[in-house]
Design a protein around this motif. Structure first.
Motif, PDB file in Angstrom:
ATOM      1  N   LEU A 254      92.897  20.679  46.443  1.00  0.00           N
ATOM      2  CA  LEU A 254      91.985  20.355  45.000  1.00  0.00           C
ATOM      3  C   LEU A 254      92.647  19.164  44.351  1.00  0.00           C
ATOM      4  CD1 LEU A 254      92.280  23.998  43.447  1.00  0.00           C
ATOM      5  CD2 LEU A 254      90.184  22.882  44.470  1.00  0.00           C
ATOM      6  N   GLU A 288      82.977  26.915  45.386  1.00  0.00           N
ATOM      7  CA  GLU A 288      83.173  26.188  46.684  1.00  0.00           C
ATOM      8  C   GLU A 288      84.182  25.490  47.128  1.00  0.00           C
ATOM      9  OE1 GLU A 288      79.472  24.034  47.217  1.00  0.00           O
ATOM     10  OE2 GLU A 288      78.237  25.783  46.890  1.00  0.00           O
ATOM     11  N   GLU A 289      84.687  24.638  46.174  1.00  0.00           N
ATOM     12  CA  GLU A 289      86.033  23.889  46.279  1.00  0.00           C
ATOM     13  C   GLU A 289      87.211  24.777  46.493  1.00  0.00           C
ATOM     14  OE1 GLU A 289      86.881  20.757  43.734  1.00  0.00           O
ATOM     15  OE2 GLU A 289      84.779  20.250  43.460  1.00  0.00           O
ATOM     16  N   ALA A 293      89.723  25.486  49.465  1.00  0.00           N
ATOM     17  CA  ALA A 293      91.212  25.159  49.400  1.00  0.00           C
ATOM     18  C   ALA A 293      92.103  26.183  49.889  1.00  0.00           C
ATOM     19  CB  ALA A 293      91.353  24.689  47.725  1.00  0.00           C
TER      20      ALA A 293
END
Length: 295
Positions: A254, A288-289, A293
């Protein structure tokens, strides 16, 4: 030419360090330097370097100072992952003997810059006894000044201190006071965070608990209202281990564009709380990130 070439290498390593440290959101300062010829010659007179033995390892040096003492280990571990660590000296406090604590790391010059460094070294005889490494020192802002005085006024001129046991102990005692103040500073902000939690001042609680370089953006009003009406959720955030939160973020892929209260609440909720309301407020692009991650 050699000085200029070494400064290019220094800048490339520094840029890499700054980018990664800024990603963390931690409060820090970074200093760097390349030893000039006088400093190199002076160190050669104090140390026994040889082509088939020990080589100078700190021609290029960095110092990272953190605002809070508990950030030191976080930053050390980050640098271990970032560079090829050769040696780490990280003194832990001794309950029986007081002494200044060393926190230094020797790293290999990154592969991209290593060939450039070796080309410079081959063409300059005065670099023959210099290794293709660099040093990172780790300090707190409170101890930084003491280390500078000690290095210049005692370490580099040890004969001046011969027989001055009381004076040497007094100088160490000043460091002991600073170390105690480092601990008191952390405890103070932990206490401030607790008072803000009890007062339902969620932004202030987060700022003083996490101690990151937050932007001026306010916490989402819906989340703030939700925490006001569900204090147990705010309590769960307050009770979380700060180092675990920050290391979880650092060890992921991230990179928050901005250190906002919203981003960190969404992140903390995703990794630790799993609260349905906060999840519903989390932007889909962040979900979504987080999925990429951690899953």
């Amino acid at each position: 030419m050699p000085e200029y070439a070494l400064e290019i290498i220094e800048k490339k390593i520094k840029d890499k360090l700054v980018d990664e440290l800024k990603r963390t959101g931690l409060l820090f300062r970074l200093f760097s330097r390349v030893k000039d010829q006088n400093s190199i010659d002076e160190k050669f007179t104090r140390k026994s370097y040889s082509a088939d033995g020990d080589l100078m390892q700190d021609l290029i040096g960095f110092r990272i100072t953190t605002y809070f003492s508990d950030d030191l280990k976080i930053v050390v571990e980050l640098c271990e992952k970032l560079f090829g660590k050769i040696e780490l000296v990280y003194d832990e406090p001794d309950t029986e003997i007081f002494r200044p604590l060393r926190k230094n790391m020797i790293c290999k010059i990154p592969k991209e810059e290593n060939k450039f460094f070796n080309d410079v070294k081959i063409s300059n005889a005065h670099l023959e006894l210099v290794d293709d490494t660099f040093e990172i020192q780790f300090r707190t802002t409170l101890s930084e000044g003491w280390h500078e005085v000690d290095h210049l006024m005692r370490y580099k001129c040890k004969p001046d201190w011969s027989g001055l046991t009381d004076e040497s102990r007094m100088l160490n005692g000043i460091y002991a006071t600073l170390e105690t103040n480092d601990q008191a500073l952390k405890a103070l902000f932990d206490d401030i965070s607790y008072h803000h939690y009890k007062s339902k001042k969620w932004e202030a609680m987060l700022r003083n608990k996490l101690r990151l370089r937050f932007s001026l953006d306010r916490l989402d009003s819906d989340i703030s209202d939700y925490l006001n009406n569900n204090v147990d959720v705010g309590k769960r955030i307050f009770k979380l281990n700060r180092a675990k939160i920050i290391n979880t973020y650092i060890n992921s892929t991230l990179t928050f564009a901005s250190t906002t209260f919203d981003n960190w609440v969404f992140f903390i909720n995703y990794c630790f709380l799993k609260d349905e309301f906060i999840t519903s407020k989390t932007p889909s692009v962040l979900i979504e990130e987080f999925d990429l991650a951690f899953n």
